[in-house]
Scaffold this active site. Sequence first.
Site, short mmCIF file in Angstrom:
data_model
loop_
_atom_site.label_atom_id
_atom_site.label_comp_id
_atom_site.label_asym_id
_atom_site.label_seq_id
_atom_site.Cartn_x
_atom_site.Cartn_y
_atom_site.Cartn_z
N GLY A 113 0.84 -1.20 0.00
CA GLY A 113 0.00 0.00 0.00
C GLY A 113 0.87 1.24 0.00
O GLY A 113 2.07 1.15 0.30
N CYS A 142 5.23 -6.27 1.74
CA CYS A 142 5.64 -4.87 1.78
C CYS A 142 4.91 -4.12 2.90
O CYS A 142 5.17 -4.38 4.06
CB CYS A 142 5.43 -4.24 0.41
N TYR A 143 3.96 -3.23 2.60
CA TYR A 143 3.22 -2.56 3.68
C TYR A 143 2.60 -3.58 4.61
O TYR A 143 2.58 -3.39 5.84
CB TYR A 143 2.14 -1.65 3.08
N HIS A 183 8.09 -7.73 -3.51
CA HIS A 183 6.81 -8.11 -4.13
C HIS A 183 6.94 -9.42 -4.90
O HIS A 183 7.43 -9.43 -6.03
CB HIS A 183 6.35 -7.00 -5.08
N GLU A 211 4.55 -10.99 -6.24
CA GLU A 211 3.48 -11.11 -7.25
C GLU A 211 3.86 -10.52 -8.61
O GLU A 211 3.21 -10.83 -9.60
CB GLU A 211 2.19 -10.44 -6.72
N GLY A 267 -22.23 -8.94 -28.01
CA GLY A 267 -21.25 -9.57 -28.89
C GLY A 267 -19.84 -9.44 -28.32
O GLY A 267 -18.89 -10.03 -28.83
N VAL A 276 -16.88 -9.89 -25.23
CA VAL A 276 -16.45 -11.11 -24.55
C VAL A 276 -17.36 -11.44 -23.35
O VAL A 276 -17.87 -12.55 -23.23
CB VAL A 276 -14.99 -10.98 -24.03
N ASP A 277 -17.57 -10.44 -22.47
CA ASP A 277 -18.25 -10.75 -21.21
C ASP A 277 -19.69 -11.18 -21.41
O ASP A 277 -20.12 -12.20 -20.86
CB ASP A 277 -18.19 -9.53 -20.27
N SER A 307 -21.07 -12.33 -24.08
CA SER A 307 -21.13 -13.57 -24.87
C SER A 307 -20.87 -14.78 -24.00
O SER A 307 -21.56 -15.80 -24.10
CB SER A 307 -20.08 -13.54 -25.98
N LYS A 311 -10.68 -11.28 -16.40
CA LYS A 311 -10.89 -11.37 -17.85
C LYS A 311 -10.28 -12.64 -18.46
O LYS A 311 -10.90 -13.29 -19.30
CB LYS A 311 -10.28 -10.13 -18.51
#
Length: 511
Positions: free
Chosen positions: A53, A80-81, A167, A169, A222, A224-225, A227, A367
């Site tokens: 953070g 980290c934080y 980090h 990640e 039409g 992605v989501d 559909s 996504k």
Amino acid sequence: MEQIIILDFGSQYTQVIARRIRECQVFSQILRYDTPAAKLAALKPKGLILSGGPCSVYDKKAPHCDPAIWKMGVPVLGICYGMQLLAHQLAGKVQPGKKREYGPADIDIVGDSPLFHGMEPVQKVWMSHGDQVTLLPQGFTAIGRTENAPHAAVANEDRKLYGLQFHPEVHHTPNGKQIISNFVHGVCGCGREWTMRSFIEHSIQEIRQKVGKDKVILGLSGGVDSSVAAALIHKAIGSQLTCVFVNNGLLRKGEAESVQLVFGKNLHMKLQYEDATKTFLTRLRGITDPERKRKIIGHTFVETFQKATKKAGKAKFLAQGTTYPDVIESIPIAGNPAAMIKSHHNVGGLPKDLGFVLLEPLRQLFKDEVREVGAQLGLPKEIVWRQPFPGPGLAVRILGEVTPEYISILQEADWIVIEEMKKADLYYKIWQTFAVLLPVKSVGVMGDERTYENAIAIRAVDSVDGMTADWVRLPYDLLARLSTRIINEVKGVNRVCLDISSKPPATIEWE
Ligand code: XMP
């Protein structure tokens, strides 16, 4: 389901942590930093992660977690934080470092902590911090150190509490994924339950249970989501689902036909096709102000959709392709970049109060996970990997008034851009590529004739979330092909330009 909960202290990487855990096939969700321990305990997490953070633990407004989490008996990893907070709340000491450490560092692993199981003794890691833990809380030892940070990684192995100053990640920590995997599998004991196949099976049951014998309406764009949501719900409840597809006359060439073909004919969904082109274009006649254009399109869409739902018969549920980044609560910490994402415009969506019960089967997915679900459900690549397309469609890519003639010019030019990008194997690798119509007349010559026609701008940008973007350095020979083809094949265009602006200060769309 087994899960790891991430408490968000406003790091720009919080969502990345969640994705890394899910890549380990473990479900993870992000909650606010101040979620009460009792609420966390009710979710039965196998472990907690405290994110990084922007604050210092000593700031007046520094976000603190419920101190009761340290007594939950659940493994905790502070990053980290998150590590500084761990030290601070457990009576260690945090002080400003002699110098801010930002960038790559080598960490020497000390001892044989399960957090670093199977890893070489020296690891490249990514640092980004000002403060440092100078005194470890009781029961903690250093399990990793760098030249600048003697407490770069710390642990209380008995209580399964861990802290990392770096980090794990981010990609700049090349073996960070191994550390996260060691934490979730080795320390927390999670299995590998989170796969898209298990998600699909689980959600089909859930949708059936929730919907029962009622009917569901879904606004299909039409994209992605919507559909993937349609395909998933259709698999669960078949003809109880009706998809409403509104043609606003501002779509790309061939789009209305392809949606009808894929969803209606190939996937056998009940598809209600509403051709509202005339209404949209009549209302847009003579309108040049970008905001008014957007508003008119937004209202007309909602109106058309509502009329269409009435035609479709009485439905209890409205399905939407809402995804996880839409629902993560942004936390009010100064400098939290996630907070800005929420203010993003979304014309082309539906208001919340249409009187339906919402059905949002993709609410938990990122996504890339939505795409995988789509692929597993058999949606074609063109849909699963489709580039984002704005709700107001080509209207925001025609500067000024939208006329049928301009729409058709832009559709043709845009078609060429898409075709050439696909041929160059770039279309699915780039965030967005499209053509913009500039109704600015300039002089040209074609054959022996003088022309006085419009210009087309080519926009190609790379982005992670649409909030910032950089223009893509397309190869010259591709640009040459685009220019030659557009000018030769599209009547009404005699000049092609390239947009070399980044966002900010420009936006991705031109209006
Ligand atoms: P801008 O132009 O703001 O666009 O840089 C950022 C991203 O959002 C998309 N966009 C929209 N999407 N309704 C949408 O659903 C809209 O009104 C809208 N306006 C822009 C744009 O294509 C880009 O991906």
